[in-house]
Design a protein around this motif. Sequence first.
Motif, PDB file in Angstrom:
ATOM      1  N   TRP A   1      31.863 -56.740 -10.190  1.00  0.00           N
ATOM      2  CA  TRP A   1      31.647 -55.299 -10.109  1.00  0.00           C
ATOM      3  C   TRP A   1      32.217 -54.564 -11.310  1.00  0.00           C
ATOM      4  O   TRP A   1      33.289 -54.888 -11.817  1.00  0.00           O
TER       5      TRP A   1
ATOM      6  N   GLU B   1      37.378 -47.042  -7.494  1.00  0.00           N
ATOM      7  CA  GLU B   1      36.863 -46.969  -6.135  1.00  0.00           C
ATOM      8  C   GLU B   1      37.026 -48.286  -5.376  1.00  0.00           C
ATOM      9  O   GLU B   1      37.129 -48.279  -4.151  1.00  0.00           O
TER      10      GLU B   1
ATOM     11  N   ARG C   1      30.817 -54.739   1.266  1.00  0.00           N
ATOM     12  CA  ARG C   1      29.889 -55.335   0.307  1.00  0.00           C
ATOM     13  C   ARG C   1      30.247 -56.794   0.058  1.00  0.00           C
ATOM     14  O   ARG C   1      29.372 -57.654  -0.066  1.00  0.00           O
TER      15      ARG C   1
ATOM     16  N   ASP D   1      33.806 -50.979 -12.124  1.00  0.00           N
ATOM     17  CA  ASP D   1      34.426 -49.876 -11.386  1.00  0.00           C
ATOM     18  C   ASP D   1      35.018 -48.870 -12.373  1.00  0.00           C
ATOM     19  O   ASP D   1      36.157 -49.020 -12.800  1.00  0.00           O
TER      20      ASP D   1
ATOM     21  N   ARG E   1      24.432 -49.894 -13.661  1.00  0.00           N
ATOM     22  CA  ARG E   1      24.732 -48.456 -13.592  1.00  0.00           C
ATOM     23  C   ARG E   1      25.708 -48.014 -14.677  1.00  0.00           C
ATOM     24  O   ARG E   1      26.163 -46.877 -14.673  1.00  0.00           O
TER      25      ARG E   1
ATOM     26  N   GLY F   1      24.776 -53.527  -5.565  1.00  0.00           N
ATOM     27  CA  GLY F   1      25.805 -52.740  -4.901  1.00  0.00           C
ATOM     28  C   GLY F   1      26.178 -51.470  -5.638  1.00  0.00           C
ATOM     29  O   GLY F   1      25.626 -51.131  -6.686  1.00  0.00           O
ATOM     30  N   SER F   2      27.137 -50.765  -5.096  1.00  0.00           N
ATOM     31  CA  SER F   2      27.605 -49.493  -5.658  1.00  0.00           C
ATOM     32  C   SER F   2      28.243 -49.641  -7.031  1.00  0.00           C
ATOM     33  O   SER F   2      28.295 -48.684  -7.792  1.00  0.00           O
ATOM     34  N   TRP F   3      28.745 -50.827  -7.338  1.00  0.00           N
ATOM     35  CA  TRP F   3      29.453 -51.035  -8.605  1.00  0.00           C
ATOM     36  C   TRP F   3      28.677 -52.001  -9.502  1.00  0.00           C
ATOM     37  O   TRP F   3      29.259 -52.785 -10.245  1.00  0.00           O
TER      38      TRP F   3
END
Length: 160
Positions: A145, A151, A109, A147, A63, A57-59
Amino acid sequence: MSRKSPKKQQAVPAGSSVPKMHRAAAPSAEKRPRLALTPGDPGTKLMVSLSKVDLNGSWCLTRITPEDHKTLLRSISAFESMTVNEVIHSHQRSQDYPLGDLAKPAWERLVELGLDDRDVIHRLRITGERRLFGFVENNRFYALWWDPRHEVVPSRKKHT
């Protein structure tokens, strides 16, 4: 038995950059959390688990910057030296959010991951702006996640 009325969403001034939040539907009689989401014995040490971490996912934790990674590991080590009560019940270190407070992409998500049947999501504060989100079950914090920019649950306060 009295029921509390749901919180009303605060008005946001025109031109504000705060994204609209997704409001989860009221839980139905059929939709119940799978596991207890409150800490068991507040005197036991908190354990952080990566078994539910979101890798796509985005989080995603993959990353994370090398410097944030080092900070995160130090924080997790510190959290695991504390009791559940010292971490979970300290507003400066952690906080619970109803799933309805999630930003729409975070909610979507969570639905994709099949974790939308929970009552709340929990966050651990790593630094001023950086957060680790997950779920608390007994004395475990299941990390989900990373963050770094508020977000997942956007702050309504300026400069946070």
